[in-house]
Every structure is written in structure tokens, then in C-alpha cells.
Design a protein around this motif. Structure first.
Motif, PDB file in Angstrom:
ATOM      1  N   GLY A  58      32.647  46.552  47.866  1.00  0.00           N
ATOM      2  CA  GLY A  58      32.147  45.566  48.086  1.00  0.00           C
ATOM      3  C   GLY A  58      30.383  46.359  49.016  1.00  0.00           C
ATOM      4  O   GLY A  58      30.119  47.305  48.903  1.00  0.00           O
ATOM      5  N   PHE A  60      32.029  42.170  50.675  1.00  0.00           N
ATOM      6  CA  PHE A  60      32.056  40.616  50.315  1.00  0.00           C
ATOM      7  C   PHE A  60      31.808  39.371  51.202  1.00  0.00           C
ATOM      8  O   PHE A  60      32.528  40.174  52.211  1.00  0.00           O
ATOM      9  CB  PHE A  60      33.442  40.445  49.269  1.00  0.00           C
ATOM     10  N   LEU A  79      39.959  46.121  46.499  1.00  0.00           N
ATOM     11  CA  LEU A  79      37.878  45.699  46.872  1.00  0.00           C
ATOM     12  C   LEU A  79      38.455  47.192  48.321  1.00  0.00           C
ATOM     13  O   LEU A  79      38.532  46.833  48.714  1.00  0.00           O
ATOM     14  CB  LEU A  79      38.665  44.038  47.740  1.00  0.00           C
ATOM     15  N   VAL A  88      35.529  42.460  53.997  1.00  0.00           N
ATOM     16  CA  VAL A  88      35.559  41.025  53.560  1.00  0.00           C
ATOM     17  C   VAL A  88      35.821  40.448  54.680  1.00  0.00           C
ATOM     18  O   VAL A  88      36.403  40.139  55.575  1.00  0.00           O
ATOM     19  CB  VAL A  88      36.936  40.598  52.606  1.00  0.00           C
TER      20      VAL A  88
END
Length: 453
Positions: A58, A60, A79, A88
Motif C-alpha cells: 500500500g 490505498f 494489504l 486504507v
């Protein structure tokens, strides 16, 4: 050949060699993380992206409504953050994120770094496993989110001494922005809610974070069937109204659960158990008003239930069992009704700061069940015929001189308690239940909080 011409010749040769290598081996492949970011950027609003097993670097950022789902193959879909920001960041409404392992967020408390950072409404976060991050899930100025069935593991419980929340005077300006710089506060919270409303928080398992669930200026939220253990405060809560907590387990935490400066809450069928550090509370109310506390199990804590400056509450059908101090209610608490609660196995059932005349110890002709109370019931209606006086023997002296606690549960203390139960001794603080029950009432709900792990 002159020197400038020789240098130009070498540069041309190097460029030709690089071009030949590129032709031989093809263009460098994008990383799995780059490929996933490309898919997210190219997706249409509302599209579902199924992510196959793998390790995706990441961070993201999701800036459109989207369903991002891990493949259900059983292999992990990871992730992985860059340790400089959120793993995220959700910046658009109606985003669903499910089934992933997330790890490696930044560690900057002043930037609220989190594995999942939400600042748009109606996010649906479920079935994820979060570890090696500062905050687990951080909701900031976003309404109507659903956070369900996630596992959030912090860096581990701290053995450091925990400040008494009353003595420390927790201030929202510090905690909500997480700017405290002491060592024990270098971890983030499992789920952090700030300045938002209307969420559903259900079925999550949180362990080893700073606080389990943190509420600040967050209203009208349902919190059901979560398990929180091995943190500082299982529930850390202030300036948040109209929320319901039902069927949750808060156990083995350093300081228990602390609720402050709020009103209109419902706490039903939760377990506040085995919070046993020096300053631990099963449940603490500081300036909490108009609240229903019903059918909870408060068991095995240093101090089971503490109320200070908390008014017009209903405390009904709770089981307050096997705590060092069962209930401490200060005279600053007024208009609160205690009925159909069971007090059993506590070394000190009740502590008060005076006569406690502003609260009521029965409703609709039914008081509470007190272990060892006289159970004379000639008409067999389940209510004893004589009032029960529960003294706070040695209370003020015990708090000033802890060595007096050695007399706790001694034969002499039990004799004084027996005498005071039948004949009020002058100068002894405590409470009087006008209609004590002769047997413990059964739990109200058939689906209580889960047992401690």
C-alpha cells in the motif's frame, strides 16, 4: 578523440545498451500493489473488485463508492501499509471492505494513522484482520458506518501503571486527537469514533490495543456482542449521547470501562469482568445521566460499579458478584433508582460517602437481593418483611488508611454488619433497602454476553 567527444560517445553506448536490455527482457512489471491501485482507479462507481490471494503493498485510497472484497479462497489477502500513513483511506461514501489482513500503518498519533481510516459516510467494514498498526479502525466525521466481525490485535497489553480516570481528569481535547506523548499512550485504539453518529459496531474482537472502543462526540450508535480484552480501558467514552451497548464482553483490562459526561444510554446484558489492576473498575460513571443499566454481570473486579455525580439513572436487575468493592455510590449522585439487583460474594458490598439519601433502593415494591440479609417473608411474596441496612463499615477510614482493609471479612467485621442489619448503629454510613428480595431474580435476557476467553 577529445575528452568531451569521448564522454558523449560513452553516453550513447550506455543508452543503446539500456535499450537493448529493455527489448530483451520487456518492461518492468508493476507490483501487486500498483496493479490493485490501477484496478481501483479504473473501477466504475459501485463496482465490485474481487482481490485474489497475495501480498499487496500500500497505501490505498478509495475515492468512489466501491466494494473491495478479498477472495474467499482461504489463502490470505494482505494489504500492507508503508508505515507512513493509513493502510486504507476511505474518502467516498458507500465503500465496502471485507476479508483482508491489514498491517503496517504509520505510527503518528497526531495524524491519527490507522489500518482503516474512514472520513465518508456509510462505510461497511467486516471480516478483516488488523494487526501491527496504530489505530485499528478510525472513523472521523462520518455517519452510518457498519463495523462488524473484525479481529483487531494491538501490540500487547501494557503492564505500566494506569492513571485513575477521575484523578487524571481526562480531557477530550487530548484524547480525541491522540496527542498524548507518554510511553503508555503510544498505541492507538481498536475502534476510534469521533464526531459522528448512527453506527453499528458488532461482533468484533479487540485485544492488546490502547483502548478497546473509544467514543468521543458520537451519538445514536448500537454496540452489540463485541469481545474486548487485554487493553487499558475496554470502553473509553465521553460526550456521547443516546448509544446502546448490549451483549458485549469487557474483561481482563487494566482499568475497566469508563463513561463520562453523557446521557440517555442503555447498557444491557454486558459482562464487565476481571478488571483487577489497582485502579480498575468494572464500570465507572462520571456525570452520566438518564441512563438504563439493566441485566449486566459485573463480576470479579477491583471496584465493580462506581457512580459519581450521575443522576436520574435506573440500575435494575444487574448481578454484582465477587468484587473487592461491589458498588461505590457517592452522595453527588442523586435521583437514581436501584432495584432487583443481586449483591453476592463482594468483600465490601457497598461504599458510600454519606447517608446517600437522594437515591432510591426499591421500585414498585421490590428492592435488591443482598447476600446474608434477613429473609423473613411471612406472606411469601418474595420480598422480606423488614428493611435491610447495608453499612459501609470502616469506609472513610479504609480509604485513608488502607491497612484497615485487613479487617475486611473478619469475624468482627461480619458481627458488626449483622448487628447493623438489624439495629442501625449511629455514625455508620450506608444505604437502606426498604424491600429486600429473599432470592436472586433470574437474568432478564436469554442471550447474555459471551463467556470470558
Amino acid at each position: 578523440m577529445t575528452a568531451p567527444r569521448r564522454h558523449l560517445f560513452c553516453a550513447v553506448l550506455a543508452a543503446l545498451a539500456a535499450g537493448a536490455a529493455h527489448s530483451a527482457f520487456g518492461a518492468a512489471s508493476p507490483s501487486p500493489g500498483d496493479a490493485l491501485r490501477d484496478r481501483i482507479r479504473a473501477a466504475a462507481p459501485g463496482e465490485t473488485l474481487l482481490v485474489p490471494p497475495g501480498d499487496y503493498d500500500g497505501p490505498f485510497v478509495i475515492e468512489k463508492p466501491l466494494r473491495l472484497l478479498a477472495s474467499p479462497s482461504g489463502s490470505p489477502v494482505i494489504l500492507r501499509g508503508d508505515r507512513r500513513t493509513h493502510v486504507v483511506a476511505i474518502r467516498a461514501p458507500d465503500v465496502e471492505l471485507a476479508g483482508f489482513t491489514l498491517r503496517g500503518s504509520g505510527r503518528d498519533l497526531s495524524a491519527d494513522h490507522a489500518a482503516i481510516h474512514i472520513s465518508a459516510p456509510r462505510a461497511f467494514i467486516h471480516g478483516n484482520r488488523i494487526l501491527d498498526s496504530l489505530h485499528g479502525i478510525y472513523v472521523r466525521k462520518a455517519a452510518g458506518c457498519r463495523i462488524e466481525d473484525n479481529v483487531i490485535l494491538g501490540d500487547g497489553a501494557l503492564a505500566a501503571a494506569i492513571a485513575d480516570p477521575l484523578a487524571a481528569g481526562l480531557r477530550p481535547g487530548e484524547s480525541e486527537l491522540c496527542e498524548i506523548e507518554s510511553v503508555q499512550d503510544r498505541r492507538g485504539n481498536g475502534i476510534h469514533l469521533w464526531n459522528s453518529a448512527g453506527h453499528l459496531i458488532g461482533g468484533n474482537t479487540i485485544s492488546g490495543t490502547r483502548d478497546g472502543i473509544y467514543f468521543s462526540f458520537t451519538d445514536d450508535t448500537q454496540v452489540r456482542h463485541n469481545t474486548i480484552t487485554g487493553v487499558r480501558y475496554g470502553l473509553h467514552y465521553m460526550y456521547s449521547d443516546g448509544n446502546t451497548f448490549e451483549g458485549n464482553l469487557f474483561t481482563g483490562n487494566a482499568a475497566g470501562s469508563a463513561l463520562m459526561y453523557s446521557k440517555g444510554l442503555v447498557l444491557r446484558a454486558n459482562r464487565f469482568a476481571a478488571n483487577r489492576s489497582h485502579r480498575a473498575y468494572g464500570l465507572l460513571f462520571q456525570s452520566v445521566d438518564d441512563t438504563l443499566v439493566e441485566d449486566n454481570l459485573i463480576e470479579g473486579n477491583t471496584l465493580g460499579f462506581y457512580l459519581e455525580n450521575s443522576n436520574e439513572n435506573t440500575i435494575r436487575a444487574n448481578r454484582i458478584l465477587n468484587n473487592h468493592v461491589g458498588l461505590r455510590v457517592n452522595d453527588s449522585t442523586r435521583g437514581t433508582v436501584f432495584s432487583e439487583n443481586t449483591f453476592s460474594g463482594n468483600i465490601h458490598p457497598v461504599e458510600t460517602s454519606g447517608r446517600n439519601a437522594a437515591n432510591t433502593w426499591a421500585a414498585n415494591g421490590r428492592g435488591n437481593r443482598w447476600e446474608g440479609a434477613l429473609a423473613l417473608d411471612l406472606d411469601r411474596d418474595g420480598v422480606a418483611d423488614l428493611p435491610h441496612r447495608e453499612p459501609d463499615l470502616f469506609g472513610p477510614w479504609r480509604r485513608r488508611f488502607p491497612a484497615i482493609g485487613l479487617l475486611s471479612a473478619s469475624p468482627g467485621e461480619r458481627l458488626l454488619r449483622l448487628i447493623h442489619g438489624r439495629l442501625a448503629l449511629p455514625g455508620v454510613s450506608g444505604i437502606t433497602d426498604p424491600a429486600p428480595l429473599t432470592a436472586a431474580p433470574p437474568p432478564l435476557l436469554s442471550t447474555p454476553a459471551p463467556a470470558a476467553p
